[in-house]
Design an enzyme around this catalytic site. Structure first.
Site, PDB file in Angstrom:
ATOM      1  N   LYS A 214       0.842  -1.196   0.000  1.00  0.00           N
ATOM      2  CA  LYS A 214       0.000   0.000   0.000  1.00  0.00           C
ATOM      3  C   LYS A 214       0.873   1.240   0.000  1.00  0.00           C
ATOM      4  O   LYS A 214       1.959   1.266   0.594  1.00  0.00           O
ATOM      5  CB  LYS A 214      -0.912   0.016   1.232  1.00  0.00           C
ATOM      6  CG  LYS A 214      -1.782   1.263   1.348  1.00  0.00           C
ATOM      7  CD  LYS A 214      -2.625   1.255   2.613  1.00  0.00           C
ATOM      8  CE  LYS A 214      -3.414   2.552   2.760  1.00  0.00           C
ATOM      9  NZ  LYS A 214      -4.241   2.564   3.986  1.00  0.00           N
TER      10      LYS A 214
ATOM     11  N   GLU B   4      -9.517  10.702  12.404  1.00  0.00           N
ATOM     12  CA  GLU B   4      -8.628   9.597  12.772  1.00  0.00           C
ATOM     13  C   GLU B   4      -7.816   9.917  14.016  1.00  0.00           C
ATOM     14  O   GLU B   4      -7.064  10.901  14.049  1.00  0.00           O
ATOM     15  CB  GLU B   4      -7.695   9.252  11.605  1.00  0.00           C
ATOM     16  CG  GLU B   4      -6.907   7.986  11.820  1.00  0.00           C
ATOM     17  CD  GLU B   4      -6.533   7.287  10.530  1.00  0.00           C
ATOM     18  OE1 GLU B   4      -5.910   6.220  10.603  1.00  0.00           O
ATOM     19  OE2 GLU B   4      -6.873   7.809   9.448  1.00  0.00           O
TER      20      GLU B   4
END
Length: 467
Positions: A218, A263
């Site tokens: 990723k 987050e």
């Protein structure tokens, strides 16, 4: 410092209202950390620490612990966030020239579970009293860089460009290419940042090719745009707008860095640490025209996507593996939930851990951040490979974007989010906005570009720019 660091914390009676903490966001130089009606705001500055490079977290940790070690603390409230408090913002990259910072304010207002308190901090020798702290707070509220006072504070309405001044930030050269036509407030203009849309999509395609070689799983790629507002930027109005509309996010303001992040990198209260991990995004505008409840659409399209779930699993594994050495017990749900925000839906997971003693003591917030940052949610995996590829493809110094932002107290408590959905106010008329996307095998450059615009939306709308 040659004088003793002293603090006084007292209950703040008579200030409670349904607006909670956001009612105190009346100055453009305010320090801010708020979610729903709770959090902390700070005014003034009595001490500052700055650092850069790979040891920035540990150097800040040492500075803070030394500062509070012999502090004279009077605290009649004794909640997380009372007593000595510092607000902080750290660079995303150890290679960034951006100066990471801890700022110790003169006055802090806190709200938690409906309880209000006031802390005055000083290195002077004068007596600290409740009356003096209240007078100092009134002075900051009524004599700031905006003309509003607490009593005159209006309920936030439709966002508009302000006319206040803003904190200074690290200025960078402006660009001049308009990226797309949007309705703009007060003659504002919108420009490309480091890469054009075409070049950024090419970077995404290059990242996908690297992933397909097996070099990494990723990669997170970010881009920037620049808004210029001739009428000026009011930081206080931006923060109030974000706090009102993005109640499930943590609204932050530190030295010109502003935003509302969904987050949580790490929250520490006593020996309990918690985090909220996000990876996997769906623009709510994509649900227009769908039959049925929008949440059902999100569950079907987002939670049902193999690509999105794979991206989320990588992020969870990154966080839990890095947190495990500091934990004696950890709990993370097997299935992510859908986090619904005004602009997007996210796949989200909450992680909770009981901290273990390391070398005789529970690790501090900043020690944990040093181990956790950067997670796969904002960098990629493996970290070193992703970080090198980010520097190669982005052509961008992220500065504090995607770095830790939040606060800590002398007892070891603290809340540190990831500086997402945000911007840097570079001067009273210029704001640089950032957004990024997780890239995995199967990512499409056009879709990732559209996702960045969905993530720009909170800040654009807070500035009065409707995208």
């Amino acid at each position: 410092m040659t004088s003793t660091f002293r603090t006084l914390t007292v209950p703040l009676d008579g200030k409670a209202s349904p607006e909670g903490l956001p009612q105190f966001l009346v100055r453009d130089d305010v320090l801010c950390w708020t979610r729903r009606e709770a959090g902390l705001v700070g005014f003034g500055e009595i001490a500052r620490f700055t650092a850069s490079g790979p040891e920035r977290f540990l150097e800040a940790d040492i500075w803070w612990r030394h500062l509070v070690l012999e502090a004279d603390i009077t605290d009649s409230v004794e909640l997380p966030g009372t007593g000595p408090v510092a607000f902080g913002s750290f660079a995303f990259s150890k290679k960034s020239p951006f100066e990471s910072r801890l700022i110790v304010p003169e006055i802090v207002v806190g709200v938690r579970d409906g309880r209000y308190w006031l802390t005055q901090l000083t290195v002077d020798d004068g007596e600290l009293t409740r009356e003096g702290a209240l007078a100092a707070l009134d002075g900051w509220l009524s004599g700031g860089s905006t003309s509003e006072t607490l009593q005159m504070l209006p309920t936030p309405a439709a966002p508009s460009a302000g006319d206040g001044t803003s904190p200074t930030g690290s200025a960078t050269a402006r660009t001049a290419v308009v990226v797309r036509p949007v309705p703009l407030a007060a003659g504002a203009t919108l420009h490309t940042g480091s890469l054009s849309e075409k070049d950024w999509m090419a970077a995404v395609a290059a990242g996908v090719e690297e992933i397909r070689t097996g070099a990494l799983e990723k990669l997170v790629l970010a881009r920037d745009i620049v808004a210029t507002l001739p009428a000026g930027v009011s930081t206080a109005k931006v923060l109030r707008e974000l706090a009102q509309r993005y109640r499930e996010c943590w609204t932050y303001g530190v030295d010109g860095l502003v935003g509302a992040t969904p987050e949580m990198l790490i929250q520490v209260e006593g020996r309990t640490a918690q985090a909220r991990v996000l990876a996997g995004t769906l623009d709510r505008r994509d649900a227009h025209g769908e039959v049925g409840i929008p949440m059902e659409y999100a569950e079907r399209v987002l939670a049902g996507s193999e690509k999105q779930r794979h991206e989320h699993e990588i992020a969870i594994q990154s966080l839990t593996s890095q947190l495990a050495p500091f934990s004696e017990a950890m709990n993370a749900h097997d299935e992510p939930f859908i986090l619904e925000l005004p602009n997007v839906w996210h796949l989200a997971s909450d992680v909770k851990a009981e901290l273990a003693e390391v070398e005789g003591h529970v690790p501090t917030c900043l020690a944990l951040i040093n181990a956790l940052h950067p997670t796969a949610a904002v960098c990629g995996t493996p970290t070193l490979v992703a970080g090198a590829l980010i520097r190669k493809l982005e052509h961008l110094d992220r500065g504090p974007y995607a770095g830790p932002v939040g606060w800590l107290d002398a007892a070891g408590n603290g809340e540190w989010g990831i500086a997402l959905r945000g911007a840097v106010i570079e001067d009273p008329h210029t704001v640089r906005l950032y957004a990024g996307c997780g890239i995995v095998d199967g990512s499409q450059p056009e879709a990732e570009l559209a996702e960045t615009w969905a993530k720009f939306r909170p800040m654009l709308e807070a500035l009065g720019i409707r995208s």
